[in-house]
Design a protein around this motif. Structure first.
Motif, mmCIF file in Angstrom:
data_model
loop_
_atom_site.group_PDB
_atom_site.id
_atom_site.type_symbol
_atom_site.label_atom_id
_atom_site.label_comp_id
_atom_site.label_asym_id
_atom_site.label_seq_id
_atom_site.Cartn_x
_atom_site.Cartn_y
_atom_site.Cartn_z
ATOM 1 N N MET A 58 -0.322 2.418 -11.334
ATOM 2 C CA MET A 58 -0.341 3.875 -11.471
ATOM 3 C C MET A 58 -1.775 4.405 -11.518
ATOM 4 N N TYR A 59 -2.619 3.773 -12.314
ATOM 5 C CA TYR A 59 -4.006 4.234 -12.434
ATOM 6 C C TYR A 59 -4.852 3.810 -11.228
ATOM 7 N N PHE A 60 -4.479 2.710 -10.611
ATOM 8 C CA PHE A 60 -5.135 2.286 -9.372
ATOM 9 C C PHE A 60 -4.963 3.362 -8.303
ATOM 10 N N PHE A 61 -3.724 3.851 -8.150
ATOM 11 C CA PHE A 61 -3.456 4.918 -7.180
ATOM 12 C C PHE A 61 -4.101 6.237 -7.612
ATOM 13 N N LEU A 62 -4.137 6.487 -8.924
ATOM 14 C CA LEU A 62 -4.758 7.712 -9.424
ATOM 15 C C LEU A 62 -6.249 7.749 -9.097
ATOM 16 N N ALA A 63 -6.930 6.608 -9.232
ATOM 17 C CA ALA A 63 -8.351 6.546 -8.886
ATOM 18 C C ALA A 63 -8.550 6.827 -7.402
ATOM 19 N N ARG A 137 -0.465 -6.842 -6.941
ATOM 20 C CA ARG A 137 -1.718 -6.425 -6.309
ATOM 21 C C ARG A 137 -1.637 -6.454 -4.786
ATOM 22 N N ARG A 138 -0.961 -7.458 -4.256
ATOM 23 C CA ARG A 138 -0.841 -7.589 -2.796
ATOM 24 C C ARG A 138 -0.082 -6.399 -2.206
ATOM 25 N N PHE A 139 1.030 -6.018 -2.850
ATOM 26 C CA PHE A 139 1.824 -4.896 -2.354
ATOM 27 C C PHE A 139 1.049 -3.586 -2.456
ATOM 28 N N CYS A 140 0.300 -3.401 -3.556
ATOM 29 C CA CYS A 140 -0.528 -2.191 -3.704
ATOM 30 C C CYS A 140 -1.590 -2.130 -2.608
ATOM 31 N N GLY A 141 -2.164 -3.293 -2.267
ATOM 32 C CA GLY A 141 -3.149 -3.337 -1.186
ATOM 33 C C GLY A 141 -2.531 -2.957 0.146
ATOM 34 N N ILE A 142 -1.288 -3.407 0.379
ATOM 35 C CA ILE A 142 -0.584 -3.042 1.614
ATOM 36 C C ILE A 142 -0.360 -1.537 1.679
ATOM 37 N N LEU A 143 0.058 -0.945 0.556
ATOM 38 C CA LEU A 143 0.278 0.513 0.513
ATOM 39 C C LEU A 143 -1.016 1.278 0.795
ATOM 40 N N MET A 144 -2.127 0.765 0.294
ATOM 41 C CA MET A 144 -3.425 1.398 0.552
ATOM 42 C C MET A 144 -3.755 1.367 2.038
ATOM 43 N N VAL A 146 -1.653 1.062 4.501
ATOM 44 C CA VAL A 146 -0.700 1.944 5.190
ATOM 45 C C VAL A 146 -1.162 3.397 5.092
ATOM 46 N N ALA A 147 -1.643 3.793 3.913
ATOM 47 C CA ALA A 147 -2.108 5.171 3.698
ATOM 48 C C ALA A 147 -3.289 5.496 4.612
ATOM 49 N N TRP A 148 -4.300 4.600 4.651
ATOM 50 C CA TRP A 148 -5.464 4.821 5.518
ATOM 51 C C TRP A 148 -5.037 4.891 6.991
ATOM 52 N N THR A 149 -4.164 3.975 7.399
ATOM 53 C CA THR A 149 -3.732 3.925 8.803
ATOM 54 C C THR A 149 -2.940 5.171 9.178
#
Length: 311
Positions: A58-63, A137-144, A146-149
């Motif tokens: 949650m805070y990772f995405f908030l940052a 962490r791996r799934f959060c990295g994938i979401l990141m 995906v967001a950039w792409t």
């Protein structure tokens, strides 16, 4: 089709033609921009410097959201602030294209991050026993990624539409920024098809995502019936902040991009909300009722005070 533009720059009419009003707006928006950059930067520094917060999705995405808000605000606000000092406000054709690309890149990326944050809350509340295994962490990295792409593909699609259009005059935009609808009205060709693509790319994207977010929060609120009163209070506090940010982001987006290409007198005020005020309010909304972030910010602030006193 090659772009046959003869226009090398556009003239922006800005928020007001009154020089006295422009001086007031210069002070107001300079303060807003400083507060926006300061607030979002503080959130990023606070979370990055606190391992406990950084380890939470949650805070990772908030940052990341705070970083995007600072970048998104910087696309428009500095140019608008400087323009308040000049009677004639211009922007080159190339800078206009860059502004459109950056606007849709950061907003498209933020849209996916807000969706990821909603999914994170759904898993935390509806599937608490599987939360750590799902939101790893791996799934959060994938979401990141995906967001950039998604943000890049969305903005590239918009800019490719614009580059197909010829601009041969007039070149006056009744706005404080370059945007799709004002440019479509200035094009020296029939823009109905391009307008449809713009609505399909931005408008439907906003509507579909907003609908998915509403459904996800409806499921979350329904599932809270089985939680304790303390659990409901904490979940509603977090979800309430997120829903407020989502509404501030999506409602102006849908107002602007879900209609045929035309400019309304209210467009500039709506644009002020989603380009300048929303990036300012986001850090306030997320930290106002969040004790963890506020306590972490106090620690960061104390460290900065100690360092400055030591000098």
């Amino acid at each position: 089709m090659q772009n046959q533009s003869f226009v090398t720059e556009f003239v922006l009419l800005g928020l007001s033609q009154n020089l006295n009003v422009q001086k007031i707006l210069f002070v107001v928006f300079l303060f807003v921009y400083i507060a926006t950059i300061g607030g979002n930067t503080l959130i990023v520094i606070t979370i990055l410097s606190n391992p406990a917060l950084l380890g939470s999705p949650m805070y990772f995405f908030l940052a990341f959201l705070a970083f995007l808000d600072a970048c998104y605000s910087s696309v428009f606000t500095p140019k608008m602030i400087v323009d308040f000092l000049y009677e004639r406000k211009t922007i080159s054709f190339e800078s206009c294209m860059i502004q459109i690309f950056a606007e849709h890149f950061f907003s498209g990326t933020e849209l996916i991050i807000l969706t990821a944050m909603a999914y994170d809350r759904y898993v935390a509340i509806c599937k608490p026993l599987h939360y750590s295994s799902i939101m790893n962490r791996r799934f959060c990295g994938i979401l990141m990624r995906v967001a950039w792409t998604a943000g890049f593909l969305h903005s590239m699609t918009q800019i490719l539409f614009i580059f197909q259009l010829p601009f041969c005059g007039p070149n006056v935009i009744d706005h404080f920024l370059c945007d799709l609808h004002p440019l479509l009205e200035l094009a020296c060709t029939d823009t109905h098809i391009f307008g449809f693509f713009a609505v399909a790319n931005s408008g439907f994207f906003c509507i579909i995502t907003f609908s998915l977010l509403l459904v996800s929060y409806a499921i979350i609120l329904f599932s809270l019936r089985t939680h304790s009163s303390e659990g409901r209070r904490k979940a509603l506090s977090t979800c309430g902040s997120h829903i407020t940010v989502v509404v501030l982001f999506f409602v102006p987006c849908m107002f602007v991009y879900t209609r045929p290409p035309s400019t309304f007198s209210s467009d500039k005020m709506v644009a002020v909300v989603y380009t300048i005020l929303t990036p300012l309010f986001n850090p306030l909304i997320y930290t106002f009722r969040n004790k963890e972030v506020k306590n972490a910010m106090k620690k960061v602030w104390k460290r900065l005070v100690v360092v400055s006193d030591g000098k």
